[in-house]
Design a protein around this motif. Sequence first.
Motif, PDB file in Angstrom:
ATOM      1  N   ALA A  75      67.218  22.256  25.331  1.00  0.00           N
ATOM      2  CA  ALA A  75      65.799  22.029  25.597  1.00  0.00           C
ATOM      3  C   ALA A  75      65.605  20.883  26.582  1.00  0.00           C
ATOM      4  O   ALA A  75      64.721  20.934  27.444  1.00  0.00           O
ATOM      5  N   ALA A 131      65.697  24.547  29.239  1.00  0.00           N
ATOM      6  CA  ALA A 131      65.786  25.939  28.785  1.00  0.00           C
ATOM      7  C   ALA A 131      64.567  26.296  27.938  1.00  0.00           C
ATOM      8  O   ALA A 131      64.059  25.476  27.177  1.00  0.00           O
ATOM      9  N   SER A 132      64.103  27.518  28.078  1.00  0.00           N
ATOM     10  CA  SER A 132      62.965  27.983  27.281  1.00  0.00           C
ATOM     11  C   SER A 132      63.409  28.243  25.844  1.00  0.00           C
ATOM     12  O   SER A 132      64.598  28.344  25.551  1.00  0.00           O
ATOM     13  N   ARG A 133      62.420  28.374  24.955  1.00  0.00           N
ATOM     14  CA  ARG A 133      62.747  28.618  23.546  1.00  0.00           C
ATOM     15  C   ARG A 133      63.482  29.948  23.369  1.00  0.00           C
ATOM     16  O   ARG A 133      64.416  30.051  22.573  1.00  0.00           O
ATOM     17  N   TRP A 134      63.052  30.979  24.092  1.00  0.00           N
ATOM     18  CA  TRP A 134      63.714  32.277  23.984  1.00  0.00           C
ATOM     19  C   TRP A 134      65.147  32.205  24.490  1.00  0.00           C
ATOM     20  O   TRP A 134      66.059  32.769  23.896  1.00  0.00           O
TER      21      TRP A 134
END
Length: 267
Positions: free
Chosen positions: A171, A175-178
């Motif tokens: 994070a 990076a995205s949560r998905w």
Amino acid sequence: MKPQRRIPSRRPLVLVVPAVCALAFVVAPLLGLLLRTPWQILPDRLFTAEVGQALRLSLVCASLATLLCLIGGVPLAWLLARGAVPGRGVIRALITVPLVLPPVVGGVALLLVLGRRGMVGQYLYEWFGVTLPFTTAAAVIAETFVALPFLVIAVEGALRAADPRFEEAAATLGASRWLIFRRVTVPSVLPGIVAGAVLCWARALGEFGATITFAGNFPGRTTTMPLAVYLTLQTDPDEAIVLSLLLLAVSVGVLIALREHWIRGVA
């Protein structure tokens, strides 16, 4: 300095006796099944059309149920372990209800909700002409209902044991949560997902009560292996023993498949 002598552990008789009795209580029925198996006619009974049909239907239904459990269970386990969801304790308790609920009661509940006159089933029938009870889809739904808790509990436990710092680092790097869930979280808990899926599949394969209540017992359509055992026990006990032995072999195979996972968890 002399090395200390290891004092042999004593096994108190008050614990050994009930432990041996409990072990015998579990092993004796399995041993009885093996001793009463008609080994001479086993190949002929094992490769009959009825057994093949029930086994094929069981494998298909259990696999589809496991797939449904994976689709819904893994995200649910993540929400319970990592998500800031209000009432997680209540949700967790509701998820584990099928573990303690008699399967027949689960089948009745499914019938009241998804039956032709059920709360949801009546609209499925009126709007789309879909009737779920006493179909193969009903067997899959019943098996999904009773097997889902096994997957959720296993995956949630793996998520709680995993180190969240890797996700935090991803994070921090933007990076995205998905992406974090797909590339970091899932690989880190993959052994737990596999173990939960195997347990889920085995539970679905052995489901009886909810299936016979919600899906019925129609050969070629809803008669899975456990239902076939119940059906043949009334007419052909030898074939029922053969079917039971086949299910026992599958259960042992599941335990062997999970052995390495359990050893790693203990270590």
